[in-house]
Scaffold this motif. Structure first.
Motif, short mmCIF file in Angstrom:
data_model
loop_
_atom_site.label_atom_id
_atom_site.label_comp_id
_atom_site.label_asym_id
_atom_site.label_seq_id
_atom_site.Cartn_x
_atom_site.Cartn_y
_atom_site.Cartn_z
N THR A 4 71.44 -0.72 5.70
CA THR A 4 70.88 -1.01 4.40
C THR A 4 71.78 -0.42 3.32
OG1 THR A 4 69.57 1.02 4.42
CG2 THR A 4 68.52 -0.97 5.29
N ASN A 5 71.71 -0.96 2.15
CA ASN A 5 72.43 -0.43 1.01
C ASN A 5 71.40 0.00 -0.02
OD1 ASN A 5 75.31 -0.68 1.52
ND2 ASN A 5 74.90 -2.87 1.63
N LYS A 6 71.16 1.29 -0.09
CA LYS A 6 70.23 1.85 -1.07
C LYS A 6 71.00 2.84 -1.93
CE LYS A 6 65.98 1.58 1.61
NZ LYS A 6 64.83 2.36 2.13
N ARG A 7 70.70 2.79 -3.22
CA ARG A 7 71.31 3.73 -4.16
C ARG A 7 70.22 4.63 -4.73
NH1 ARG A 7 76.21 1.84 -7.12
NH2 ARG A 7 75.21 2.80 -8.91
N TYR A 8 70.58 5.87 -4.97
CA TYR A 8 69.65 6.85 -5.50
C TYR A 8 70.26 7.56 -6.70
CZ TYR A 8 67.32 6.31 -1.00
OH TYR A 8 66.69 5.80 0.10
N LYS A 9 69.46 7.78 -7.72
CA LYS A 9 69.83 8.65 -8.83
C LYS A 9 69.31 10.04 -8.46
CE LYS A 9 69.37 5.09 -12.32
NZ LYS A 9 68.62 4.66 -13.52
N ALA A 10 70.17 11.03 -8.55
CA ALA A 10 69.77 12.38 -8.14
C ALA A 10 70.24 13.41 -9.14
CB ALA A 10 70.34 12.69 -6.77
N VAL A 11 69.48 14.48 -9.23
CA VAL A 11 69.88 15.66 -9.97
C VAL A 11 70.22 16.71 -8.91
CG1 VAL A 11 69.16 17.45 -11.60
CG2 VAL A 11 68.28 15.12 -11.83
N ILE A 12 71.44 17.24 -9.01
CA ILE A 12 71.86 18.25 -8.05
C ILE A 12 72.21 19.56 -8.77
CG2 ILE A 12 72.74 16.53 -6.43
CD1 ILE A 12 75.61 17.49 -7.30
N ASP A 29 77.32 0.90 3.28
CA ASP A 29 78.77 0.72 3.39
C ASP A 29 79.48 1.12 2.10
OD1 ASP A 29 78.46 -0.34 5.96
OD2 ASP A 29 78.15 -2.36 5.16
N ILE A 30 80.70 1.58 2.24
CA ILE A 30 81.54 1.88 1.09
C ILE A 30 82.04 0.56 0.51
CG2 ILE A 30 83.69 2.96 0.34
CD1 ILE A 30 83.29 4.97 2.65
N GLY A 31 81.82 0.38 -0.78
CA GLY A 31 82.23 -0.85 -1.44
C GLY A 31 83.38 -0.62 -2.40
N PHE A 39 78.32 10.58 -3.48
CA PHE A 39 78.27 10.94 -2.07
C PHE A 39 77.57 9.84 -1.28
CE2 PHE A 39 76.71 13.30 1.63
CZ PHE A 39 77.83 14.05 1.96
N TYR A 40 78.07 9.58 -0.08
CA TYR A 40 77.46 8.60 0.83
C TYR A 40 76.62 9.33 1.87
CZ TYR A 40 80.51 5.06 -1.11
OH TYR A 40 81.13 4.20 -1.97
N LEU A 41 75.42 8.84 2.07
CA LEU A 41 74.50 9.39 3.07
C LEU A 41 74.43 8.44 4.25
CD1 LEU A 41 71.70 10.20 0.51
CD2 LEU A 41 73.12 11.90 1.64
#
Length: 73
Positions: A4-12, A29-31, A39-41
Motif C-alpha cells: 500500500t502507499n499511505k502518507r502520514y503528516k507527523a510531528v516529531i 514504494d519509493i517514488g 522517512f519510509y516505513l
C-alpha cells in the motif's frame, strides 16, 4: 501481499536537541516525486516503535494519515 502507499503528516521531536519538526512519512514504494518524504516505513506497526522515546534518534509526537495522498484533486 500488495504494497500500500499511505502518507502520514507527523510531528516529531529530535531526542538530541529537543527540536520539533513537521514531516511526511510514507508506507510504500519509493517514488520519483517523493522529495518531500522524510522517512519510509515498512508497515503501520512500525509507527508504534517510533512513538517510543529512546528507540530511534527522533520520536513521533503526533501522526495523521493524509486523505488524498497529499495532492489537491
Amino acid at each position: 501481499m500488495e504494497m500500500t502507499n499511505k502518507r502520514y503528516k507527523a510531528v516529531i521531536k529530535w531526542l538530541d536537541t529537543g527540536n520539533i519538526d513537521w514531516v511526511v512519512l510514507k508506507i510504500g514504494d519509493i517514488g520519483e516525486d517523493d522529495d518531500d518524504i522524510f522517512f519510509y516505513l515498512e508497515s503501520e506497526k512500525e509507527i508504534e516503535s517510533f512513538k517510543k522515546e529512546g528507540s530511534h534518534e527522533w520520536v513521533i509526537i503526533n501522526i495523521e494519515e493524509e486523505n488524498s495522498y497529499g495532492e489537491e484533486q
